[in-house]
Design a protein around this motif. Structure first.
Motif, PDB file in Angstrom:
ATOM      1  N   THR A 168       0.862  -1.175   0.000  1.00 22.73           N
ATOM      2  CA  THR A 168       0.000   0.000   0.000  1.00 22.73           C
ATOM      3  C   THR A 168       0.894   1.218   0.000  1.00 22.73           C
ATOM      4  O   THR A 168       1.970   1.208   0.595  1.00 22.73           O
ATOM      5  N   PRO A 169       0.459   2.258  -0.668  1.00 23.29           N
ATOM      6  CA  PRO A 169       1.301   3.463  -0.676  1.00 23.29           C
ATOM      7  C   PRO A 169       1.447   3.984   0.753  1.00 23.29           C
ATOM      8  O   PRO A 169       0.473   4.045   1.494  1.00 23.29           O
ATOM      9  N   THR A 170       2.653   4.272   1.119  1.00 20.52           N
ATOM     10  CA  THR A 170       2.886   4.764   2.475  1.00 20.52           C
ATOM     11  C   THR A 170       2.757   6.271   2.486  1.00 20.52           C
ATOM     12  O   THR A 170       3.377   6.965   1.703  1.00 20.52           O
ATOM     13  N   SER A 171       1.911   6.721   3.382  1.00 20.56           N
ATOM     14  CA  SER A 171       1.795   8.168   3.544  1.00 20.56           C
ATOM     15  C   SER A 171       2.519   8.519   4.836  1.00 20.56           C
ATOM     16  O   SER A 171       2.434   7.806   5.821  1.00 20.56           O
ATOM     17  N   THR A 172       3.240   9.571   4.794  1.00 20.04           N
ATOM     18  CA  THR A 172       3.988   9.986   5.973  1.00 20.04           C
ATOM     19  C   THR A 172       3.011  10.596   6.966  1.00 20.04           C
ATOM     20  O   THR A 172       2.289  11.530   6.626  1.00 20.04           O
ATOM     21  N   PRO A 173       2.955  10.029   8.195  1.00 25.10           N
ATOM     22  CA  PRO A 173       2.041  10.619   9.173  1.00 25.10           C
ATOM     23  C   PRO A 173       2.503  12.022   9.533  1.00 25.10           C
ATOM     24  O   PRO A 173       3.691  12.313   9.517  1.00 25.10           O
ATOM     25  N   THR A 174       1.547  12.856   9.833  1.00 26.78           N
ATOM     26  CA  THR A 174       1.870  14.215  10.239  1.00 26.78           C
ATOM     27  C   THR A 174       2.635  14.142  11.554  1.00 26.78           C
ATOM     28  O   THR A 174       2.173  13.496  12.493  1.00 26.78           O
ATOM     29  N   PRO A 175       3.799  14.743  11.616  1.00 23.59           N
ATOM     30  CA  PRO A 175       4.551  14.693  12.872  1.00 23.59           C
ATOM     31  C   PRO A 175       3.732  15.330  13.993  1.00 23.59           C
ATOM     32  O   PRO A 175       3.040  16.321  13.784  1.00 23.59           O
ATOM     33  N   LYS A 176       3.815  14.733  15.160  1.00 24.59           N
ATOM     34  CA  LYS A 176       3.083  15.271  16.305  1.00 24.59           C
ATOM     35  C   LYS A 176       3.761  16.538  16.804  1.00 24.59           C
ATOM     36  O   LYS A 176       4.983  16.626  16.844  1.00 24.59           O
ATOM     37  N   THR A 177       2.936  17.481  17.212  1.00 22.08           N
ATOM     38  CA  THR A 177       3.468  18.716  17.779  1.00 22.08           C
ATOM     39  C   THR A 177       3.934  18.430  19.209  1.00 22.08           C
ATOM     40  O   THR A 177       3.520  17.432  19.820  1.00 22.08           O
ATOM     41  N   PRO A 178       4.763  19.290  19.766  1.00 24.35           N
ATOM     42  CA  PRO A 178       5.168  19.104  21.163  1.00 24.35           C
ATOM     43  C   PRO A 178       3.945  19.051  22.096  1.00 24.35           C
ATOM     44  O   PRO A 178       3.922  18.268  23.042  1.00 24.35           O
ATOM     45  N   GLU A 179       2.929  19.860  21.805  1.00 19.08           N
ATOM     46  CA  GLU A 179       1.723  19.866  22.638  1.00 19.08           C
ATOM     47  C   GLU A 179       1.011  18.516  22.591  1.00 19.08           C
ATOM     48  O   GLU A 179       0.547  18.011  23.611  1.00 19.08           O
ATOM     49  N   GLU A 180       0.941  17.908  21.402  1.00 24.03           N
ATOM     50  CA  GLU A 180       0.303  16.589  21.269  1.00 24.03           C
ATOM     51  C   GLU A 180       1.110  15.510  21.986  1.00 24.03           C
ATOM     52  O   GLU A 180       0.551  14.637  22.650  1.00 24.03           O
ATOM     53  N   LYS A 181       2.428  15.599  21.859  1.00 26.44           N
ATOM     54  CA  LYS A 181       3.291  14.627  22.544  1.00 26.44           C
ATOM     55  C   LYS A 181       3.146  14.758  24.060  1.00 26.44           C
ATOM     56  O   LYS A 181       3.086  13.761  24.776  1.00 26.44           O
ATOM     57  N   ALA A 182       3.087  15.987  24.551  1.00 22.68           N
ATOM     58  CA  ALA A 182       2.935  16.215  25.991  1.00 22.68           C
ATOM     59  C   ALA A 182       1.588  15.687  26.484  1.00 22.68           C
ATOM     60  O   ALA A 182       1.511  15.044  27.534  1.00 22.68           O
ATOM     61  N   ALA A 183       0.516  15.943  25.732  1.00 25.73           N
ATOM     62  CA  ALA A 183      -0.813  15.461  26.131  1.00 25.73           C
ATOM     63  C   ALA A 183      -0.851  13.931  26.142  1.00 25.73           C
ATOM     64  O   ALA A 183      -1.433  13.322  27.045  1.00 25.73           O
ATOM     65  N   GLU A 184      -0.208  13.308  25.151  1.00 25.89           N
ATOM     66  CA  GLU A 184      -0.145  11.845  25.114  1.00 25.89           C
ATOM     67  C   GLU A 184       0.609  11.312  26.340  1.00 25.89           C
ATOM     68  O   GLU A 184       0.212  10.333  26.954  1.00 25.89           O
ATOM     69  N   GLN A 185       1.690  11.992  26.683  1.00 24.09           N
ATOM     70  CA  GLN A 185       2.479  11.565  27.845  1.00 24.09           C
ATOM     71  C   GLN A 185       1.699  11.778  29.144  1.00 24.09           C
ATOM     72  O   GLN A 185       1.794  10.969  30.059  1.00 24.09           O
ATOM     73  N   LEU A 186       0.898  12.846  29.215  1.00 24.28           N
ATOM     74  CA  LEU A 186       0.064  13.056  30.396  1.00 24.28           C
ATOM     75  C   LEU A 186      -0.939  11.912  30.530  1.00 24.28           C
ATOM     76  O   LEU A 186      -1.157  11.409  31.631  1.00 24.28           O
TER      77      LEU A 186
END
Length: 178
Positions: free
Chosen positions: A34-52
């Motif tokens: 399947t064609p690979t689409s590059t996922p949108t890189p997570k912003t620092p805010e998204e990474k922090a919320a995921e870590q919370l």
């Protein structure tokens, strides 16, 4: 799950009735790339919320178990919050009380403050019960002697250490509502 197509076709032909059409096995094919689409890189805010969210899972598990899995905690917390959780778990364990049920966490928008990120969690404790000797423990009270509101907005501070976001501090916003 889905049943692989060759197996599904084979099973469909196993009725024991000679009037059913014979199903031929088809050679299995490797899936077409399947064609690979590059996922949108997570912003620092998204990474922090995921870590919370990860931290809250570790915290909630530790409070219910009245013990801490330091291997998990080291990956999600640091500083004052790292020590706070240890004190809270120790207090539950020493008191002989037991915490059961599920917290409900609703995260607000992450706010980047440069050196750290703030995220407010609207924590609902209505599904959580603390008991001692089978009897409910009274609801916690704030510094003003009034019961701590439920749900309670809690502001978490996350800092970046060694390339990952860690919860470093929290503040219950007793004067605000979710």
């Amino acid at each position: 799950g889905a049943v692989p197509l060759p197996l599904a076709l084979t099973l469909a032909g196993c009725g024991g009735d000679d009037n059913e059409p014979k199903v031929q096995d088809t050679p299995s094919q490797s899936p077409s790339p399947t064609p690979t689409s590059t996922p949108t890189p997570k912003t620092p805010e998204e990474k922090a919320a995921e870590q919370l969210t990860n931290y809250l899972d570790v915290r909630d598990d530790a409070l219910r178990a009245a013990t801490i899995d330091f291997k998990r905690l080291n990956k999600v917390a640091t500083g004052r919050e790292f020590l706070n959780l240890q004190q809270n778990v120790s207090a539950i364990e020493r008191s002989g009380s037991k915490l059961t049920g599920e917290y409900v966490h609703t995260l607000g928008e992450s706010r980047d403050r440069g050196a750290y990120i703030l995220v407010i969690d609207c924590e609902d404790r209505s599904g959580v019960e603390q008991t001692k000797d089978g009897r409910p423990v009274p609801e916690p009270v704030g510094p003003d002697g009034k019961p701590v509101p439920n749900p309670l907005p809690i502001e978490y501070k996350l800092v970046k250490e060694k390339g990952r976001w860690l919860v470093s501090d929290q503040n219950g916003l007793l004067e605000e509502s979710c």
